[in-house]
Design a protein around this motif. Structure first.
Motif, PDB file in Angstrom:
ATOM      1  N   PHE A 159      34.245 -84.131  10.537  1.00 27.32           N
ATOM      2  CA  PHE A 159      33.561 -83.472   9.424  1.00 27.32           C
ATOM      3  C   PHE A 159      33.830 -84.263   8.149  1.00 27.32           C
ATOM      4  CE2 PHE A 159      37.771 -81.668   9.931  1.00 27.32           C
ATOM      5  CZ  PHE A 159      38.303 -81.704   8.651  1.00 27.32           C
ATOM      6  N   SER A 160      32.989 -84.063   7.154  1.00 25.00           N
ATOM      7  CA  SER A 160      33.221 -84.672   5.851  1.00 25.00           C
ATOM      8  C   SER A 160      33.932 -83.664   4.961  1.00 25.00           C
ATOM      9  CB  SER A 160      31.904 -85.113   5.205  1.00 25.00           C
ATOM     10  OG  SER A 160      31.048 -83.998   4.995  1.00 25.00           O
ATOM     11  N   TYR A 161      34.594 -84.180   3.932  1.00 20.09           N
ATOM     12  CA  TYR A 161      35.446 -83.333   3.082  1.00 20.09           C
ATOM     13  C   TYR A 161      35.234 -83.727   1.625  1.00 20.09           C
ATOM     14  CZ  TYR A 161      39.833 -81.822   0.833  1.00 20.09           C
ATOM     15  OH  TYR A 161      40.761 -81.282  -0.001  1.00 20.09           O
ATOM     16  N   ALA A 162      35.115 -82.706   0.770  1.00 19.49           N
ATOM     17  CA  ALA A 162      34.978 -82.961  -0.664  1.00 19.49           C
ATOM     18  C   ALA A 162      35.764 -81.921  -1.441  1.00 19.49           C
ATOM     19  CB  ALA A 162      33.505 -82.916  -1.082  1.00 19.49           C
ATOM     20  N   ARG A 163      36.321 -82.326  -2.587  1.00 15.00           N
ATOM     21  CA  ARG A 163      37.076 -81.418  -3.445  1.00 15.00           C
ATOM     22  C   ARG A 163      36.185 -80.967  -4.591  1.00 15.00           C
ATOM     23  NH1 ARG A 163      42.807 -84.763  -3.913  1.00 15.00           N
ATOM     24  NH2 ARG A 163      43.600 -84.206  -1.834  1.00 15.00           N
ATOM     25  N   MET A 164      36.090 -79.647  -4.748  1.00 16.78           N
ATOM     26  CA  MET A 164      35.281 -79.075  -5.822  1.00 16.78           C
ATOM     27  C   MET A 164      36.175 -78.782  -7.029  1.00 16.78           C
ATOM     28  SD  MET A 164      32.297 -78.858  -4.357  1.00 16.78           S
ATOM     29  CE  MET A 164      32.789 -80.415  -3.590  1.00 16.78           C
ATOM     30  N   THR A 165      35.653 -79.025  -8.216  1.00 18.87           N
ATOM     31  CA  THR A 165      36.411 -78.724  -9.432  1.00 18.87           C
ATOM     32  C   THR A 165      35.707 -77.705 -10.324  1.00 18.87           C
ATOM     33  OG1 THR A 165      35.402 -80.625 -10.548  1.00 18.87           O
ATOM     34  CG2 THR A 165      37.527 -80.981  -9.463  1.00 18.87           C
TER      35      THR A 165
END
Length: 330
Positions: free
Chosen positions: A4-10
């Protein structure tokens, strides 16, 4: 585990946009990561929301409402002075759930969204309409000891596993959400979790681009608070039956009463009509039995969980009689 892909939300805007595209939100991960390892859930993308500001506070407004941010951990909610003083039933319910390590990670918003622990749901070789709509429900035919006795349907008898949600339903909490574009709304806890009907895969009232930001508690009603959980072992076990209750009693009379049950239905189970028949009544077994009849009207076992009906009845009557007498054995 599937890649899976992963991203950090701010920001909340970024998180709602990610959810619109089908990303799965990651907060504490105490339920999600288990489901991913078992391949029950196989998201293509995770959007980590832990770095979004403003979701980790507990505050009280001028009207006496308490606001709990969606990322506040279960441990921090249970230990907060405002919760302990005004909403002890919520603290007791949280402490009755999971282990200390899990409570340190699990978030308020995530707790409301945790998935059922139905054996058929977790077993990818079993038929489960909640996991794969249209395949059937193997829980109907057996292995349903933990499953629902009320509120289910021919398509699903999974039970909501949350202790915290039972207390929030008792307290008339509201779930504040935000959608892509900034629109917000408040969903009463009574409407947040959905009964399965013909669409058991739709578990909450949240829309596709909607995320939880805050849980709002109105001023607590007067009375003593109790959360009683009946389970297979003393810790780290899900409820077979639980009862959250608040009662104001004096001279043997139940002045005000409210209660909700957990472990028996697809959502926290509260029937206000059952509370009304107790209000102002003198404590007696016939009165309590009548309230239990109303609260559990339509309850039906499915074999392995038949015992839950008398267990729920006895637990409810015991909790209410204990509160009315003002005794301390709960």
């Amino acid at each position: 585990m599937k890649p899976f892909s992963y991203a950090r939300m701010t920001t909340l805007d970024a998180a709602t946009r990610e959810k619109t595209t089908g990303a799965t939100l990651l907060a504490g991960g105490t339920n999600l990561l288990d489901l991913m390892k078992l391949q029950v859930m196989q998201p293509d993308r995770l959007a980590d929301i832990n770095r979004i500001d403003g979701l980790r506070d507990i505050t009280t407004d001028d009207a006496g409402n308490t606001h709990i941010g969606a990322l506040v951990t279960n441990s921090d909610v249970a230990a907060h002075p405002t919760i302990l003083r005004h909403y002890p039933v919520l603290a007791h319910a949280i402490l009755a759930g999971a282990s200390g390590q899990i409570r340190n990670m699990a978030t308020t918003g995530g707790n409301l969204l945790q998935r059922t622990r139905c054996v058929a749901f977790y077993d990818t070789a079993a038929s489960c309409n909640k996991r794969q709509p249209g395949t059937g429900c193997d829980a109907m035919g057996g292995g349903n000891r933990m499953n629902a006795i009320i509120g289910g349907s021919e398509h699903c008898i999974a039970v909501n596993p949350s202790d915290m949600a039972v207390a929030l339903r008792l307290l008339d909490a509201r779930v504040r959400t935000r959608r892509a574009g900034g629109a917000t709304r408040e969903i009463p806890m009574a409407d947040f979790h959905l009964l399965p009907g013909a669409t058991p895969q739709v578990e909450t009232a949240l829309q596709g681009d909607e995320i939880i930001t805050t849980i709002i508690l109105p001023p607590a009603p007067p009375g003593r608070h109790v959360y009683r959980k009946v389970r297979d072992r003393a810790s780290y076990a899900f409820a077979l039956v639980s009862v959250a209750a608040i009662m104001q009693a004096s001279d043997g009379y139940m002045r005000t009463v409210r209660f909700a049950l957990g472990g028996i239905a697809p959502r926290p189970w509260r029937i206000e009509a059952a509370e009304q028949v107790l209000t102002g009544q003198k404590l007696s077994l016939p009165v309590l039995s009548h309230a239990a009849d109303i609260a559990l009207s339509g309850a039906q076992g499915h074999g392995d969980n038949d015992f839950k009906i008398p267990l729920a009845r006895r637990t409810l009557i015991h909790v209410l009689s204990t509160l009315a007498r003002g005794t301390e054995d709960e």
